[in-house]
Design a protein around this motif. Structure first.
Motif, PDB file in Angstrom:
ATOM      1  N   ALA A   1       0.822  -1.240   0.126  1.00 57.89           N
ATOM      2  CA  ALA A   1      -0.055  -0.235   0.114  1.00 57.89           C
ATOM      3  C   ALA A   1       0.971   1.210  -0.052  1.00 57.89           C
ATOM      4  CB  ALA A   1      -0.900  -0.047   1.113  1.00 57.89           C
ATOM      5  N   VAL A   2       0.448   2.332  -0.816  1.00 53.89           N
ATOM      6  CA  VAL A   2       1.095   3.531  -0.894  1.00 53.89           C
ATOM      7  C   VAL A   2       0.295   4.680  -0.343  1.00 53.89           C
ATOM      8  CG1 VAL A   2       2.306   4.995  -2.483  1.00 53.89           C
ATOM      9  CG2 VAL A   2       2.412   2.518  -2.781  1.00 53.89           C
ATOM     10  N   ARG A   3       1.018   5.723   0.540  1.00 48.17           N
ATOM     11  CA  ARG A   3       0.262   6.881   0.800  1.00 48.17           C
ATOM     12  C   ARG A   3       1.389   7.888   0.129  1.00 48.17           C
ATOM     13  NH1 ARG A   3       0.928   6.390   5.580  1.00 48.17           N
ATOM     14  NH2 ARG A   3      -1.333   5.620   6.474  1.00 48.17           N
ATOM     15  N   VAL A   4       0.844   8.912  -0.603  1.00 44.84           N
ATOM     16  CA  VAL A   4       1.432   9.988  -1.284  1.00 44.84           C
ATOM     17  C   VAL A   4       0.947  11.257  -0.592  1.00 44.84           C
ATOM     18  CG1 VAL A   4       1.795  11.400  -3.474  1.00 44.84           C
ATOM     19  CG2 VAL A   4       1.824   8.763  -3.382  1.00 44.84           C
ATOM     20  N   THR A   5       1.864  11.946  -0.096  1.00 40.32           N
ATOM     21  CA  THR A   5       1.425  13.419   0.376  1.00 40.32           C
ATOM     22  C   THR A   5       1.919  14.700  -0.391  1.00 40.32           C
ATOM     23  OG1 THR A   5       1.274  12.422   2.783  1.00 40.32           O
ATOM     24  CG2 THR A   5       1.603  14.752   2.511  1.00 40.32           C
ATOM     25  N   HIS A   6       1.241  15.287  -0.661  1.00 45.82           N
ATOM     26  CA  HIS A   6       1.893  16.609  -1.684  1.00 45.82           C
ATOM     27  C   HIS A   6       2.008  17.756  -0.432  1.00 45.82           C
ATOM     28  CE1 HIS A   6       1.586  20.090  -4.492  1.00 45.82           C
ATOM     29  NE2 HIS A   6       2.378  19.532  -4.886  1.00 45.82           N
ATOM     30  N   LEU A   7       3.416  17.937  -0.218  1.00 46.20           N
ATOM     31  CA  LEU A   7       3.664  18.608   1.020  1.00 46.20           C
ATOM     32  C   LEU A   7       3.375  20.225   0.945  1.00 46.20           C
ATOM     33  CD1 LEU A   7       7.185  17.599   1.777  1.00 46.20           C
ATOM     34  CD2 LEU A   7       5.305  16.688   2.793  1.00 46.20           C
ATOM     35  N   PRO A   8       3.253  20.782  -0.235  1.00 50.32           N
ATOM     36  CA  PRO A   8       2.841  22.388  -0.329  1.00 50.32           C
ATOM     37  C   PRO A   8       1.399  22.472   0.065  1.00 50.32           C
ATOM     38  CG  PRO A   8       4.166  21.909  -2.098  1.00 50.32           C
ATOM     39  CD  PRO A   8       3.907  20.578  -1.565  1.00 50.32           C
ATOM     40  N   THR A   9       0.456  21.435  -0.525  1.00 45.05           N
ATOM     41  CA  THR A   9      -0.998  21.521  -0.304  1.00 45.05           C
ATOM     42  C   THR A   9      -1.553  20.780   0.834  1.00 45.05           C
ATOM     43  OG1 THR A   9      -1.273  19.755  -1.756  1.00 45.05           O
ATOM     44  CG2 THR A   9      -1.060  22.016  -2.741  1.00 45.05           C
ATOM     45  N   GLY A  10      -0.718  19.870   1.487  1.00 46.96           N
ATOM     46  CA  GLY A  10      -1.309  18.667   2.291  1.00 46.96           C
ATOM     47  C   GLY A  10      -2.068  17.855   1.778  1.00 46.96           C
ATOM     48  N   ILE A  11      -2.447  17.765   0.537  1.00 45.26           N
ATOM     49  CA  ILE A  11      -3.379  16.884  -0.150  1.00 45.26           C
ATOM     50  C   ILE A  11      -2.540  15.128   0.143  1.00 45.26           C
ATOM     51  CG2 ILE A  11      -4.200  15.787  -2.432  1.00 45.26           C
ATOM     52  CD1 ILE A  11      -4.450  18.599  -3.315  1.00 45.26           C
ATOM     53  N   VAL A  12      -3.420  14.405   0.483  1.00 41.34           N
ATOM     54  CA  VAL A  12      -2.844  13.030   0.666  1.00 41.34           C
ATOM     55  C   VAL A  12      -3.859  12.052  -0.047  1.00 41.34           C
ATOM     56  CG1 VAL A  12      -2.724  11.312   2.582  1.00 41.34           C
ATOM     57  CG2 VAL A  12      -2.518  13.507   3.155  1.00 41.34           C
ATOM     58  N   VAL A  13      -3.131  11.149  -0.711  1.00 41.40           N
ATOM     59  CA  VAL A  13      -3.639  10.080  -1.587  1.00 41.40           C
ATOM     60  C   VAL A  13      -3.303   8.787  -1.231  1.00 41.40           C
ATOM     61  CG1 VAL A  13      -4.267   9.428  -3.843  1.00 41.40           C
ATOM     62  CG2 VAL A  13      -4.128  11.727  -3.337  1.00 41.40           C
ATOM     63  N   THR A  14      -4.126   7.852  -1.091  1.00 42.70           N
ATOM     64  CA  THR A  14      -3.573   6.462  -0.759  1.00 42.70           C
ATOM     65  C   THR A  14      -4.225   5.529  -1.697  1.00 42.70           C
ATOM     66  OG1 THR A  14      -5.628   6.317   0.738  1.00 42.70           O
ATOM     67  CG2 THR A  14      -3.625   6.972   1.500  1.00 42.70           C
ATOM     68  N   CYS A  15      -3.542   4.359  -2.194  1.00 46.99           N
ATOM     69  CA  CYS A  15      -4.116   3.242  -2.782  1.00 46.99           C
ATOM     70  C   CYS A  15      -3.452   2.044  -2.238  1.00 46.99           C
ATOM     71  CB  CYS A  15      -3.804   3.639  -4.249  1.00 46.99           C
ATOM     72  SG  CYS A  15      -4.204   2.284  -5.476  1.00 46.99           S
ATOM     73  N   GLN A  16      -4.243   0.830  -2.414  1.00 51.98           N
ATOM     74  CA  GLN A  16      -3.739  -0.358  -1.867  1.00 51.98           C
ATOM     75  C   GLN A  16      -4.456  -1.459  -2.873  1.00 51.98           C
ATOM     76  OE1 GLN A  16      -5.103  -1.668   1.842  1.00 51.98           O
ATOM     77  NE2 GLN A  16      -6.341   0.125   2.355  1.00 51.98           N
ATOM     78  N   ASN A  17      -4.899  -1.072  -3.826  1.00 48.09           N
ATOM     79  CA  ASN A  17      -5.539  -2.130  -4.764  1.00 48.09           C
ATOM     80  C   ASN A  17      -4.645  -3.096  -5.390  1.00 48.09           C
ATOM     81  OD1 ASN A  17      -7.981  -2.887  -6.622  1.00 48.09           O
ATOM     82  ND2 ASN A  17      -6.501  -2.249  -7.975  1.00 48.09           N
ATOM     83  N   GLU A  18      -3.474  -2.825  -5.904  1.00 51.56           N
ATOM     84  CA  GLU A  18      -2.468  -3.501  -6.526  1.00 51.56           C
ATOM     85  C   GLU A  18      -1.550  -4.396  -5.536  1.00 51.56           C
ATOM     86  OE1 GLU A  18      -3.207  -4.247  -9.668  1.00 51.56           O
ATOM     87  OE2 GLU A  18      -4.309  -2.554 -10.159  1.00 51.56           O
ATOM     88  N   ARG A  19      -0.779  -5.299  -6.061  1.00 53.25           N
ATOM     89  CA  ARG A  19       0.081  -6.183  -5.178  1.00 53.25           C
ATOM     90  C   ARG A  19       1.571  -5.291  -5.388  1.00 53.25           C
ATOM     91  NH1 ARG A  19      -0.775 -11.163  -3.494  1.00 53.25           N
ATOM     92  NH2 ARG A  19      -2.531 -12.388  -4.476  1.00 53.25           N
TER      93      ARG A  19
END
Length: 378
Positions: free
Chosen positions: A258-276
């Motif tokens: 699973a991966v969590r991506v955080t865009h530091l300037p905006t604070g936007i957080v996106v997560t995905c764990q669908n794929e292996r």
């Protein structure tokens, strides 16, 4: 019945002519011929991205033309069945005529709906985010109910759905959900769902069985085409990995996929764990981040609220676009259009959202006033 059928034939013939005008069908036929000529030229595939874009335009134009041609064929079949049924006094032929007219009416409604989608991304895929609002644990359960509703709706429309992230909550429901919906007009249709959704019911977690009001927010974003440039500085992105869990987590507690991506300037957080694979999950996260940053840039440029997302409001009292009441009576009502039904199960369990979606788009384009959904079982 036969005279009624004859009147329906005339009415649907007029309606079909109007739809042809909406869709600029003759222009579409010319587009098909021109794009087919281009695709047959030598060197067409030298620029693969441009070729794929051209082929996508060709497919859309062909689909519009094919839809109109099929509607004309059904109209002619209905007329022939009616005329022959009248002449031979054959009830089976007259019933066939009615069946063709019912099918034609449905097809024309779909074609009319498609004609309203003129936005840049309306015809493409969509990203849907579901977030719990006011209501505590109940809001997490409400999120899982909404996720089920949208999955059924997408199934009814024949759209493909990828559940990117939907981690189970500790006690009930899910913490959130992010899905990608692929299909014709997916974004155009689903943007009707953008906003706060309110649920009123007897709390399943309250021993005293008191009524509970719960909220969840639904965000709908377009999947951006590859030719839309959104610059993301790698130095402004933090990538974290963790054990996958919940729906889509095939490698649960075995790999850090699973991966969590955080865009530091905006604070936007996106997560995905669908794929292996971490690589695939990261790619999906970056795709969703691109859409979110593109929308944010539109908001910065616009003086008014942008069309992609609508107003940012608290996910709670006074901000809902639609109410789902299970107690003390049963009713689903859209507060923007007035469209409503007492058949709650059809909406929440079976994903019967088309009447609400159609009413919303009629409301947006300023067309006919939306009528309440017929509810024979109420």
């Amino acid at each position: 019945m036969s005279e009624v059928a004859n009147e329906r034939i005339d009415a649907l013939e007029s309606r079909l002519a109007e739809v042809e005008g909406y869709l600029h069908v003759e222009e579409a036929r010319g587009t098909v011929a021109e794009l087919e000529r281009q695709s047959a030229e030598s060197g067409f595939w030298d620029d693969a991205n441009a070729a794929r874009e051209t082929m996508a335009k060709l497919a859309r134009a062909k689909e519009d033309v094919a839809g109109i041609d099929a509607a004309h064929a059904k109209l002619e079949d209905a007329r022939a069945a009616w005329e022959l049924g009248q002449e031979m006094e054959d009830k089976d032929l007259l019933a066939e005529c009615e069946a063709n007219l019912d099918s034609l009416e449905h097809d024309l409604s779909e074609l009319e709906l498609a004609s309203w989608f003129t936005g840049e991304f309306d015809g493409g895929d969509a990203i849907v985010n579901i977030t719990p609002g006011q209501g505590g644990l109940e809001a997490q359960d409400w999120c899982s109910m909404l996720l089920h509703m949208y999955l059924r709706y997408c199934e009814r429309r024949g759209w493909k759905v990828t559940i990117n992230d939907a981690p189970a909550a500790e006690q009930i429901g899910i913490d959130r959900a992010t899905i990608t919906v692929s299909g014709k007009n997916a974004y155009g249709m689903l943007r009707a769902e953008q906003g706060v959704h309110r649920l009123v019911r007897i709390s399943p977690t309250d021993a005293k069985k008191r009524r509970q009001t719960t909220f969840a927010g639904v965000e709908v974003l377009p999947v951006l085409p590859d030719d839309i440039e959104v610059e993301i500085d790698p130095g402004e992105v933090r990538v974290d990995v963790y054990h996958a869990s919940g729906p889509g987590g095939q490698g649960v507690n075995t790999t850090d996929s699973a991966v969590r991506v955080t865009h530091l300037p905006t604070g936007i957080v996106v997560t995905c764990q669908n794929e292996r694979s971490q690589i695939q999950n990261k790619a999906t996260c970056m795709q969703i981040l691109r859409s979110k940053l593109y929308e944010l840039e539109l908001q910065k440029r616009a003086e008014a609220l942008d069309e992609l997302r609508g107003p940012k409001t608290e996910i709670g009292f006074g901000n809902q676009i639609r109410s789902y009441v299970l107690y003390p009576y049963q009713m689903v009502k859209d507060l923007r259009t007035g469209c409503e039904t007492g058949n709650v199960d059809a909406v929440l369990s079976d994903g019967d959202l088309d009447p609400f979606v159609v009413a919303y788009h009629r409301w947006v384009v300023g067309g006919k006033e939306p009528a309440s959904i017929a509810d024979e079982d109420q």
